[in-house]
Design an enzyme around this catalytic site. Structure first.
Site, PDB file in Angstrom:
ATOM      1  N   ARG A 173      40.022  29.129  37.870  1.00 38.71           N
ATOM      2  CA  ARG A 173      38.468  28.615  37.326  1.00 38.71           C
ATOM      3  C   ARG A 173      38.380  27.097  36.397  1.00 38.71           C
ATOM      4  O   ARG A 173      36.935  26.404  36.845  1.00 38.71           O
ATOM      5  CB  ARG A 173      38.577  29.744  36.070  1.00 38.71           C
TER       6      ARG A 173
ATOM      7  N   GLY B  82      35.025  41.957  40.394  1.00 34.99           N
ATOM      8  CA  GLY B  82      35.593  42.118  39.875  1.00 34.99           C
ATOM      9  C   GLY B  82      36.186  42.252  41.363  1.00 34.99           C
ATOM     10  O   GLY B  82      37.887  41.610  41.737  1.00 34.99           O
TER      11      GLY B  82
ATOM     12  N   GLY C 281      30.376  40.225  35.122  1.00 35.18           N
ATOM     13  CA  GLY C 281      29.413  40.908  34.487  1.00 35.18           C
ATOM     14  C   GLY C 281      27.729  40.264  35.280  1.00 35.18           C
ATOM     15  O   GLY C 281      27.096  40.818  35.256  1.00 35.18           O
TER      16      GLY C 281
ATOM     17  N   LYS D 249      32.097  54.371  41.491  1.00 39.23           N
ATOM     18  CA  LYS D 249      31.011  55.608  40.646  1.00 39.23           C
ATOM     19  C   LYS D 249      29.672  55.420  41.087  1.00 39.23           C
ATOM     20  O   LYS D 249      29.162  53.398  40.878  1.00 39.23           O
ATOM     21  CB  LYS D 249      31.111  55.855  39.456  1.00 39.23           C
TER      22      LYS D 249
END
Ligand code: ADP
Ligand code: MG
Length: 400
Positions: free
Chosen positions: A38, A359, A382, A199
């Site tokens: 990062r 991720g 996110g 999911k």
């Protein structure tokens, strides 16, 4: 998508104070930064501003201190790691507002870099409190946002500041927005997406957004089991969500209405043991499939892999979120590895624009050794998922 970049900076930026919002949520162990990826990503923006003579004041959050000072969430150790990456001195100010910040900034010379303490030590950050944003803005002449990964949150340092100072996208933010726009905003068709992972329930908004925009939706992972079961199959002990069958059928109907083809795995790697190197049987899947109670599908089968790669070959643009199987455990990494390598090859030959994020997806692509061969890999987590859901990101909107 309109926003200013560092190309639009005023001529007389030398000596001016640039408040730069960056992502410093690096992994740390025992007070040391263990992965500098990062930091490497934000280096170009810092270096460019510093080289132009700006005073570079870095703002970032770290962890979730919930508005209080938490020593383990101090950014101080990150300043040291950043210094190494930049090969440039990075001073540290132990508060992002107030006298400490003011003094730190007053002492800066042209080209200097200062990191201020965790913005989330103040409740005003996450509340996007206008008073707190003003206290941050006091120390800047311009605002640069280089933290796409925080852009889905309307916080003082990611959104509020953009209304108080002339605002620009940093180079990393710019690259991310340009890559994402070329994939979903203004793509070269046919446009396909892989959506896999565990999911359906966590990715409903994303699936609904995609079927109205893309040409082919390739479903993998545990969520494929839910779709196959929704078509009438019995999936045994496979991960699947019985309460999502209606939703899955609704998504398939919506896709049909929008001329979006849905590709489900036509076979799977089935086992009775959730373990690495468990014995595997490849089973064909259709609406009549009946797995025994103890059987579970943990990955797509060989026919499905071939089928997916054939789909990739027809595409010009591919968006990818979610693995095809339990890639953490061989041989259930087979489909994810094989299809990732195929997408990478097509990208390398210039046939395909490939953008991936998420991720576990990023770790899977690293595991396949193809992360550098994709057109763009988003590490934004996110924010990437919200973008795939078609949501407007407040931090990006505020730059417009
Ligand atoms: P991302 O983080 O990229 O958005 P997800 O978190 O949605 O991806 O999904 C990743 C997880 O899904 C992995 O841990 C993987 O083991 C799991 N998974 C994929 N396929 C299956 C499957 N068939 N059964 C159980 N888990 C699965
Ligand atoms: Mg995940």
């Amino acid at each position: 998508m309109t926003f200013k970049t560092l190309d639009d900076l005023p001529e007389d930026i030398a000596g001016k104070r640039a408040l730069v919002r960056v992502d410093l949520n690096v992994p740390m162990a025992d007070g040391l930064v263990t992965d500098k990826t990062r930091l490497t990503r934000i280096a170009p923006t810092i270096e460019e501003l510093s080289a132009k003579g700006a005073k570079v004041i870095l703002l970032a959050h770290f962890g979730r201190p919930k508005g209080k000072e938490v020593e383990e969430m101090s950014l101080r150790p990150v300043a040291l790691a950043l210094e190494e990456v930049l090969d440039h001195r990075v001073d540290f100010g132990s508060n992002c507002i107030g006298d400490i910040a003011l003094k730190e900034v007053e002492e800066m010379a042209s080209g200097d870099v200062v990191l201020l303490e965790n913005t989330r030590f103040h409740a005003g950050e996450e509340n996007n409190d206008p008073e707190f944003a003003k206290q941050l803005a006091i120390n800047g002449d311009i605002y640069v946002n280089d933290a796409f990964s925080a852009a889905h949150r309307a916080h003082a340092s990611t959104e509020g500041l953009a209304h108080l100072l002339p605002a620009y996208a940093g180079r990393t933010m710019q690259a991310e927005l340009e890559a994402l726009n070329s994939a979903l905003g203004n793509p070269t068709r046919p446009l396909g997406a892989v959506v896999g992972g565990a999911k359906v329930s966590t990715k409903i908004d994303l699936l609904e957004n995609l079927v109205s925009k893309i040409d082919v939706l390739i479903i993998g992972g545990g969520m494929a089991n839910t779709f196959i079961a929704a078509n009438g199959a019995q999936m045994g002990a496979s991960l699947q969500e019985a309460d999502m069958h209606d939703k899955a059928r609704a998504i398939m109907a919506e896709a049909a209405k929008n001329d979006c083809r849905i590709i489900l795995p036509i076979d799977g790697r089935v086992t009775t043991e959730f373990a690495a190197n468990a014995p595997v049987e490849i089973v064909d899947f259709d609406e009549n499939t009946k797995l025994r109670d103890e059987q579970m599908s943990l990955d797509a089968g060989d026919k499905a892999i071939k089928n997916v790669i054939a789909e990739f070959e027809q595409l010009n643009t591919l968006i990818w979120n979610g693995p095809f199987g339990v890639f953490e455990m061989p041989p259930f990494d087979t489909a994810t590895m094989a299809t990732a390598k195929a997408a990478a090859e097509l990208t390398k030959t210039g046939r395909l624009v490939s953008v991936a994020g998420g991720g576990d997806t990023v770790s899977a692509l690293n595991q396949a050794g193809v992360a550098d061969d994709f057109t763009y890999i988003s590490t934004a987590g996110g924010a990437f998922l919200e973008w795939m859901e078609g949501k407007e990101l407040p931090g990006v909107k505020a730059l417009g």
